[in-house]
Design an enzyme around this catalytic site. Sequence first.
Site, PDB file in Angstrom:
ATOM      1  N   SER A 156       9.213  56.956  32.090  1.00 18.79           N
ATOM      2  CA  SER A 156       8.945  57.904  33.175  1.00 18.79           C
ATOM      3  C   SER A 156       7.646  58.691  33.016  1.00 18.79           C
ATOM      4  O   SER A 156       7.257  59.428  33.932  1.00 18.79           O
ATOM      5  CB  SER A 156      10.108  58.887  33.314  1.00 18.79           C
ATOM      6  OG  SER A 156      11.226  58.240  33.860  1.00 18.79           O
ATOM      7  N   GLY A 157       6.972  58.551  31.893  1.00 24.78           N
ATOM      8  CA  GLY A 157       5.664  59.165  31.760  1.00 24.78           C
ATOM      9  C   GLY A 157       4.707  58.724  32.855  1.00 24.78           C
ATOM     10  O   GLY A 157       3.782  59.456  33.224  1.00 24.78           O
TER      11      GLY A 157
END
Length: 321
Positions: free
Chosen positions: A54-55
């Site tokens: 999810s970065g």
Amino acid sequence: MPLEDIEKIAEDTGFSGVVQIDRAGEVEFAKAYGLANRAYRVPNTVDTRFGIASGGKGFTALTVLSLVHEGALGLDTTARSLLGDDLPLIADDVTVEHLLTHTSGIGDYLDEEGDWEANDYVMGAVHELTTTESFLPRLDGIPTKFKAGERFGYCNGGYVVLALLAERASGQSYHDLVRERVLRPADMTRTDFLRSDELPGDAAVGYLDGMDRSNVFHLPVVANGDGGIHTTAGDMSKFWRTLFTRDDVDEFVRPRLDVPEESLRYGLGFWLHQTSDTVILAGYDAGASFKSTHDPHTGTTITVLSNTAPGAWPIARALMS
């Protein structure tokens, strides 16, 4: 934190990954640990590329806001205006801003508020997920969780919808949009959307927790708007430095929501420290864990990447508390 403590935590936890600390543009600490490929005993290096789960949502937010600045989208643009008949369960009043701030209330194809573990097989035929449009069957038919704007509810699917809206508004693929609008301006030459079933030799294989089995059947074969792009610690330092030279950086890092259950705040695609101005990107998935923080006052960037789901967190907690 004494840097020797990093060594102890890495040894005690069997850490596999990279840790880098930059202060005012100077690398203070950079070291790799463990193996990028266990079968062939290939060690990680400080230049190894890791999936960041999810970065990558921060990259999506930057891409979408670039289209907002051009007038191709607005924060008040409704998803429905570009979706047409697709995804009919998304409410008519859901906007780009709702999606960016996780307040859309739409149902999530990967619902982290549910009973989910990183090792679970939840994605179906992941080899089919090569384009944003290919996600439509996965996103469809999921009931709304709450009314748009009612509250914060972390939503992976919302960021795939943002990628879809960006494509339809611009006429370009999401992947090319990110390359042109985020990676190239920051000179992030080591960052890209790598196919998980043909990783190059300088990319780390992601491993399931407690196993030597790879994550190739767990994640979309090509990352999309909700995350999964591959990058390096060095490229993340470039990313933060470039972001904080932008005139519009406050749009992204201005606190818009308190998220007390995470002891954090949220901007547009970026987590924010609860009490300081430190900005955070983080990700967790099968065979991947990642956290990168930037303090704009001191210019300090701390990045921890790992090719296991639990790997990054002990060191990240010690360095970033």
